[in-house]
Design a protein around this motif. Structure first.
Motif, mmCIF file in Angstrom:
data_model
loop_
_atom_site.group_PDB
_atom_site.id
_atom_site.type_symbol
_atom_site.label_atom_id
_atom_site.label_comp_id
_atom_site.label_asym_id
_atom_site.label_seq_id
_atom_site.Cartn_x
_atom_site.Cartn_y
_atom_site.Cartn_z
ATOM 1 N N LEU A 1 0.822 -1.212 0.000
ATOM 2 C CA LEU A 1 0.000 0.000 0.000
ATOM 3 C C LEU A 1 0.855 1.260 0.000
ATOM 4 C CD1 LEU A 1 -2.789 -1.179 2.461
ATOM 5 C CD2 LEU A 1 -3.022 -0.808 -0.008
ATOM 6 N N LEU B 1 -1.567 5.725 7.054
ATOM 7 C CA LEU B 1 -1.922 4.322 6.824
ATOM 8 C C LEU B 1 -1.975 3.614 8.165
ATOM 9 C CD1 LEU B 1 -2.445 1.848 5.050
ATOM 10 C CD2 LEU B 1 0.036 1.612 4.785
ATOM 11 N N SER C 1 -4.789 9.066 1.012
ATOM 12 C CA SER C 1 -3.849 9.102 -0.105
ATOM 13 C C SER C 1 -4.315 10.063 -1.202
ATOM 14 C CB SER C 1 -3.703 7.709 -0.705
ATOM 15 O OG SER C 1 -2.958 7.751 -1.903
ATOM 16 N N THR D 1 -11.248 4.815 3.225
ATOM 17 C CA THR D 1 -10.344 5.421 2.259
ATOM 18 C C THR D 1 -10.681 6.892 2.071
ATOM 19 O OG1 THR D 1 -11.789 4.636 0.487
ATOM 20 C CG2 THR D 1 -9.893 3.254 1.031
ATOM 21 N N ILE E 1 -6.771 4.505 5.121
ATOM 22 C CA ILE E 1 -5.761 5.040 4.203
ATOM 23 C C ILE E 1 -6.177 6.448 3.786
ATOM 24 C CG2 ILE E 1 -4.486 4.693 2.060
ATOM 25 C CD1 ILE E 1 -5.594 1.802 2.046
ATOM 26 N N PRO F 1 0.554 6.876 0.732
ATOM 27 C CA PRO F 1 -0.389 7.520 1.645
ATOM 28 C C PRO F 1 0.280 8.490 2.619
ATOM 29 C CG PRO F 1 0.058 5.286 2.366
ATOM 30 C CD PRO F 1 0.758 5.464 1.051
#
Length: 92
Positions: free
Chosen positions: A11, A20, A49, A83, A47, A17
């Motif tokens: 990831l 995380l 990002s 997210t 996350i 990111p």
């Protein structure tokens, strides 16, 4: 390398990111019929990002699922995903 470290690395590389959080919640599911009992089966992931900017929640989740497709095909039974793009309101 643990499954959690493996997921974190993938990831970090793919999404870069700014935040995380990966929480192993497998012990909460121990003894459930669908739990494989590996201790690495259920995760909660948050996350943040820039890669998520302009994308819907479904698109973001599909992106994460694609990045972690090997883990989902193996040891990981379930992931709860949160997210966000930078600047979005993250619930506490």
């Amino acid at each position: 390398m643990s499954i959690e470290q493996q997921m974190r690395e993938k990831l970090m590389v793919a999404l870069e990111p700014t935040r995380l959080d990966i929480i192993n919640e497998s012990e909460l599911h121990a003894g459930h019929r669908s739990s494989p009992g590996t201790g690495h089966s259920h995760f909660r992931i948050l996350i943040v990002s820039p890669a998520f900017e302009g994308k819907s929640r479904v698109q973001r989740h599909r992106q994460v699922n694609e990045i972690l497709s090997e883990e989902l095909a193996g040891l990981v039974h379930a992931m709860a995903l949160a997210t966000y793009a930078p600047g979005e309101n993250i619930p506490t």
